[in-house]
Design an enzyme around this catalytic site. Structure first.
Site, PDB file in Angstrom:
ATOM      1  N   LYS A  46      23.975  93.310   2.691  1.00 36.15           N
ATOM      2  CA  LYS A  46      24.877  92.263   3.192  1.00 36.15           C
ATOM      3  C   LYS A  46      25.344  91.402   2.020  1.00 36.15           C
ATOM      4  O   LYS A  46      24.549  90.929   1.216  1.00 36.15           O
ATOM      5  CB  LYS A  46      24.170  91.424   4.253  1.00 36.15           C
ATOM      6  CG  LYS A  46      23.823  92.214   5.497  1.00 36.15           C
ATOM      7  CD  LYS A  46      23.121  91.353   6.527  1.00 36.15           C
ATOM      8  CE  LYS A  46      22.862  92.115   7.813  1.00 36.15           C
ATOM      9  NZ  LYS A  46      21.845  93.171   7.657  1.00 36.15           N
ATOM     10  N   GLU A  72      19.349 100.943  15.099  1.00 35.58           N
ATOM     11  CA  GLU A  72      18.715  99.649  15.330  1.00 35.58           C
ATOM     12  C   GLU A  72      19.385  98.926  16.498  1.00 35.58           C
ATOM     13  O   GLU A  72      20.522  99.224  16.871  1.00 35.58           O
ATOM     14  CB  GLU A  72      18.785  98.779  14.078  1.00 35.58           C
ATOM     15  CG  GLU A  72      20.188  98.380  13.682  1.00 35.58           C
ATOM     16  CD  GLU A  72      20.226  97.112  12.833  1.00 35.58           C
ATOM     17  OE1 GLU A  72      19.848  96.052  13.373  1.00 35.58           O
ATOM     18  OE2 GLU A  72      20.647  97.190  11.671  1.00 35.58           O
TER      19      GLU A  72
END
Length: 305
Positions: free
Chosen positions: A161, A27
């Site tokens: 996360k 990414e």
């Protein structure tokens, strides 16, 4: 004039895909928005070199002038890492970025989507997005989750996360039918820290097992991602006590400043970096490097089957 929306695949990546060689999607949001300059460009180059050193071909994904690029040359990588005008594009943003000729970095969701469309079967990232805290009132949930339920690839991450509601994120992945397997662990990693405190139903101890699982899912028609949860190296993790203290402080700051929506995660990550004097950034980079190395090994194993 109708904009060209078909991805532009680099010669190196196109050749590898045509030959059935291992390819790893990377990414670009972590480079454009997740790391400070000039560290981001250094890391971008290092990640691509790491993929090559393990026998695979890197395919960093981004949009330049509204064109989807699968595999970036040096000039394109530098532009993504140094330009002040690179937006963050999830799947919902892709068509508008194409139509307006915008430079854009791809998120987990859009990278996974575009990688699958290009025929790439393995994707490495840092940490997944997921269900946000207070989601029962805000309905704030990352598009990463729903996209992973639609693309049959392997996604290597260091967990979700830790600023998110991680237990709820795992519940949503289960509901969506997305398998999560721990890499040489039965515990879900905590992104910055090795152990996120949650058990996993499945673990894998070698690349061949993961490759067989992906092939089996394909054979069964399970067109969903398999998430490979790879803990950050314990020697390079963020000190767990410092992590917990910084997370509490960052969440309090977000609430006090009224941060909401898509701004929450970048705000919290930036506050975590400040609260830990940069230690969270070092742990983030360590996690990404470990994920890219593992994804490369998995791509090799998948291509050899």
């Amino acid at each position: 004039m109708v904009p060209r929306s078909e991805p532009e695949v680099s010669e190196e990546v196109a050749r590898a895909l045509a030959d059935g060689a291992p390819v790893v999607a990377l990414e670009s949001t972590i480079l454009a928005h997740g790391l400070p300059r000039p560290t981001n460009l250094e890391v971008g180059r290092r990640l691509e070199a790491l993929v090559r050193s393990r026998g695979a071909v890197p395919a960093t994904i981004a949009l330049l002038d509204g064109r989807v690029r699968i595999g970036l040359d040096e000039a394109a990588l530098e532009r993504i890492c140094t330009s002040e005008h690179v937006v963050k594009a999830s799947v919902r943003d892709l068509a508008l970025a194409v139509a307006t000729g915008t430079d854009a970095a791809t998120t987990v969701a859009s990278t996974a989507w575009l990688a699958h469309r290009a025929g790439i079967r393995v994707f490495a990232t840092g940490g997944l997005g997921g269900v946000h805290r207070e989601a029962t009132t805000t309905f704030d949930e990352s598009a990463d989750l729903t996209v992973l339920a639609e693309v049959p690839i392997l996604v290597v991450c260091a967990g979700a996360k830790s600023v998110l509601d991680v237990p709820a994120t795992l519940e949503r992945l289960e509901t969506l039918g997305v398998a999560v397997v721990g890499w040489r662990t039965s515990r879900f990693p905590g992104f910055y820290v090795t152990d996120g405190g949650l058990d996993l139903a499945w673990r894998a101890d070698d690349a061949a097992t993961v490759a067989r699982a992906r092939r089996a899912a394909d054979g069964l028609g399970v067109a969903r991602a398999i998430v490979v949860a790879n803990p950050v190296d314990p020697a390079r993790q963020l000190d767990p006590a410092l992590h917990d203290r910084a997370l509490v402080e960052s969440l309090a700051a977000a609430a006090e400043e009224g941060v909401s929506g898509r701004d929450v995660t970048p705000f919290l990550l930036e506050r975590m970096e400040r609260s830990t004097a940069g230690a969270s950034l070092a742990a983030n980079v360590a996690a990404v490097e470990g994920n890219v190395a593992l994804a490369s090994d998995l791509a090799v194993a998948l291509a050899s089957g």
